[in-house]
Design a protein around this motif. Structure first.
Motif, PDB file in Angstrom:
ATOM      1  N   LEU A   1       0.899   8.551   7.013  1.00 10.49           N
ATOM      2  CA  LEU A   1       0.758   9.296   5.765  1.00 10.49           C
ATOM      3  C   LEU A   1      -0.709   9.436   5.374  1.00 10.49           C
ATOM      4  O   LEU A   1      -1.115  10.462   4.830  1.00 10.49           O
ATOM      5  CB  LEU A   1       1.551   8.615   4.642  1.00 10.49           C
ATOM      6  N   TYR A   2      -1.509   8.413   5.634  1.00 14.07           N
ATOM      7  CA  TYR A   2      -2.944   8.507   5.349  1.00 14.07           C
ATOM      8  C   TYR A   2      -3.564   9.644   6.151  1.00 14.07           C
ATOM      9  O   TYR A   2      -4.325  10.456   5.621  1.00 14.07           O
ATOM     10  CB  TYR A   2      -3.631   7.181   5.676  1.00 14.07           C
TER      11      TYR A   2
ATOM     12  N   ARG B   1      -9.880  10.608  -0.401  1.00 13.31           N
ATOM     13  CA  ARG B   1      -8.754   9.680  -0.309  1.00 13.31           C
ATOM     14  C   ARG B   1      -9.169   8.257  -0.650  1.00 13.31           C
ATOM     15  O   ARG B   1      -8.423   7.510  -1.308  1.00 13.31           O
ATOM     16  CB  ARG B   1      -8.174   9.722   1.104  1.00 13.31           C
TER      17      ARG B   1
ATOM     18  N   ASP C   1       6.320  11.616  -2.107  1.00 13.92           N
ATOM     19  CA  ASP C   1       5.617  10.917  -3.187  1.00 13.92           C
ATOM     20  C   ASP C   1       4.138  10.710  -2.850  1.00 13.92           C
ATOM     21  O   ASP C   1       3.266  10.858  -3.707  1.00 13.92           O
ATOM     22  CB  ASP C   1       6.270   9.557  -3.457  1.00 13.92           C
ATOM     23  N   TYR C   2       3.848  10.356  -1.608  1.00 11.99           N
ATOM     24  CA  TYR C   2       2.460  10.082  -1.226  1.00 11.99           C
ATOM     25  C   TYR C   2       1.644  11.369  -1.143  1.00 11.99           C
ATOM     26  O   TYR C   2       0.473  11.401  -1.517  1.00 11.99           O
ATOM     27  CB  TYR C   2       2.429   9.361   0.119  1.00 11.99           C
TER      28      TYR C   2
ATOM     29  N   GLN D   1       0.838  -1.184   0.000  1.00 15.86           N
ATOM     30  CA  GLN D   1       0.000   0.000   0.000  1.00 15.86           C
ATOM     31  C   GLN D   1       0.882   1.245   0.000  1.00 15.86           C
ATOM     32  O   GLN D   1       1.871   1.332   0.723  1.00 15.86           O
ATOM     33  CB  GLN D   1      -0.906   0.013   1.230  1.00 15.86           C
ATOM     34  N   ALA D   2       0.489   2.222  -0.811  1.00 16.69           N
ATOM     35  CA  ALA D   2       1.294   3.434  -0.949  1.00 16.69           C
ATOM     36  C   ALA D   2       1.544   4.092   0.399  1.00 16.69           C
ATOM     37  O   ALA D   2       2.617   4.658   0.639  1.00 16.69           O
ATOM     38  CB  ALA D   2       0.580   4.411  -1.885  1.00 16.69           C
ATOM     39  N   GLU D   3       0.560   3.988   1.329  1.00 18.89           N
ATOM     40  CA  GLU D   3       0.711   4.620   2.640  1.00 18.89           C
ATOM     41  C   GLU D   3       1.937   4.111   3.387  1.00 18.89           C
ATOM     42  O   GLU D   3       2.489   4.802   4.230  1.00 18.89           O
ATOM     43  CB  GLU D   3      -0.520   4.361   3.517  1.00 18.89           C
TER      44      GLU D   3
ATOM     45  N   SER E   1      -2.055   4.421   9.173  1.00 20.52           N
ATOM     46  CA  SER E   1      -0.878   4.949   8.496  1.00 20.52           C
ATOM     47  C   SER E   1      -0.769   6.432   8.787  1.00 20.52           C
ATOM     48  O   SER E   1      -1.735   7.181   8.643  1.00 20.52           O
ATOM     49  CB  SER E   1      -0.985   4.733   6.980  1.00 20.52           C
TER      50      SER E   1
ATOM     51  N   GLN F   1       5.722   4.388   0.305  1.00 20.30           N
ATOM     52  CA  GLN F   1       6.170   5.615  -0.325  1.00 20.30           C
ATOM     53  C   GLN F   1       6.710   6.584   0.717  1.00 20.30           C
ATOM     54  O   GLN F   1       6.259   6.600   1.867  1.00 20.30           O
ATOM     55  CB  GLN F   1       5.018   6.286  -1.085  1.00 20.30           C
TER      56      GLN F   1
END
Length: 418
Positions: free
Chosen positions: A329-330, A141, A96-97, A87-89, A327, A92
């Motif tokens: 980042l999320y 999101r 980037d995210y 998962q990008a969270e 996350s 990355q």
């Protein structure tokens, strides 16, 4: 005990049939499908019946149902173990995210939707105490404000995960609740599209979350998180409230950290009133003045890139959003996007050009940190708060630069020590 032994024996038989199917050709594949069907009809029907699913609904929805062995996060005999998708969270770096172009695009669309759904959003904030921008940001999101169509047959996903997934017990319950949703008339099978993990709807709920948090906000008698934007956003707000949302409290404050700041204190357990952080030299960005009530709020330090990039003082509501998706980042994406719908300002401190080590390398670091007694959380290859703090503690012990970031330098040091 006898029932448990019988179930375990039955599962071993089913697993054996699956092994044959995966090694052999089409006739064996039919045997595997027969084993899957037997698993559904023999083991899951009694549980579905106990949950209130009718025989007619069960038969109609499971007839012809086949497993999807292409899904991630399965344990399949004869195949290498695979985890959840990257998962990008979690893989990355923040730059980037949290791409400025993506945030800006969604913020512009969010402003348009704020006007379109003004009455519903005002009603949601009045009823739940959750700002309309926050639930809009979650919608943005999760499914790009509904533009992203979830790609999987939700019932098939849940059945497969219940059969050969890593979290079988959880997904047995989710599968049964999905059948109940269909039987109760909450959703049609056609609309029960999902992610690979079985989350469905505009704001991506698992079936259990639907029954815990879904709300009929538009008053049409249905809790429709698939087509009704007011229902989906109110349901997201209800989930946040049920997880402890505090009305009137921001999700976080971006700050400039003093040179003396200790990045190893960036863990949820280290909590102080915001005013105390300010007295220690943390400064709100852009000259923001905090009220006495804000300064009294307890907060934790978050430095997503260690000593590099922005720093934040995170409130209780930060961690409530984190329960929606575990996350940092999320939460940063959702929180910052919600802010950007009201103000065009990006993060005051730019993200650095940090690089992310491979997941396997971060997991190797976690194993070493665990052996040294510096880390006591999951071995998941994700550089979260606790991993970063443990890395900082290791750097202190070895006389390295303390930046709380999983770098090649720290990896080489650990490899040499081993």
């Amino acid at each position: 005990m006898r029932r448990i032994k019988l179930v375990n024996a039955f599962n071993r038989i089913l697993l054996g049939l699956s092994i044959v199917a995966l090694i052999s050709g089409s006739s064996a594949a039919r045997a595997a499908d027969a084993a899957f069907t037997q698993f559904i009809t023999s083991l899951l029907w009694p549980e579905a019946q106990a949950a209130g699913v009718s025989r007619a609904t069960f038969d109609a929805q499971t007839r012809g149902l086949e497993p999807d062995y292409k899904l991630p996060d399965l344990i399949l005999p004869g195949r290498p173990a695979t985890g959840a998708p990257s998962q990008a969270e979690f893989v990355q770096v923040p730059a980037d995210y949290l791409k400025e172009a993506s945030i800006a695009r969604l913020a512009e669309e969010g402003q348009r939707l704020m006007a379109k759904y003004r009455d519903a959003l005002s009603g949601i904030e009045a009823r739940f105490g959750v700002p309309g921008t926050v639930v809009l940001a979650i919608w943005g999101r999760e499914t790009d404000f509904g533009r992203y169509t979830l790609p999987y047959d939700g019932l098939r996903v849940l059945a497969t995960q219940a059969y050969v997934g890593r979290r079988k017990d959880q997904y047995r319950n989710e599968f049964i609740l999905a059948l109940k949703m269909i039987g109760d008339g909450e959703v049609t099978r056609k609309d029960l599209l999902s992610s690979w993990a079985g989350a469905t709807g505009l704001t991506q709920f698992l079936p259990s979350e639907f029954y815990q948090h879904a709300v009929d906000f538009d008053g049409d008698g249905r809790k429709d998180i698939w087509h009704s934007v007011p229902d989906a956003l109110a349901s997201a707000a209800e989930q946040l409230v049920n997880k402890g949302w505090q009305p009137g409290v921001r999700w976080a404050y971006e700050v400039q950290a003093p040179a003396s700041a200790d990045c190893t204190s960036g863990v949820p357990e280290v909590t102080k009133p915001i005013g105390e952080w300010l007295r220690e030299g943390f400064v709100p960005v852009r000259g923001q003045k905090l009220s006495a009530a804000e300064q009294a709020q307890p907060a934790s330090l978050l430095q997503p890139e260690g000593i590099y990039g922005p720093a934040f003082l995170t409130t209780k509501n930060y961690f409530v959003i984190k329960e929606y998706n575990f996350s940092d980042l999320y939460v940063l994406f959702v929180g910052h996007l919600s802010d950007r719908m009201l103000s065009p300002q990006p993060f005051a401190t730019p993200w650095s050009a940090s690089t992310q080590l491979r997941t396997a390398d971060v997991e190797a670091m976690q194993r070493q940190l665990t052996r040294l007694g510096l880390y006591k959380d999951k071995l998941d290859g994700k550089a979260g708060m606790l991993t970063r703090a443990a890395l900082g503690a290791y750097q202190k012990s070895k006389g390295l630069k303390v930046d709380c970031w999983p770098s090649e330098t720290v990896l080489r040091s650990m490899n040499a020590a081993r």
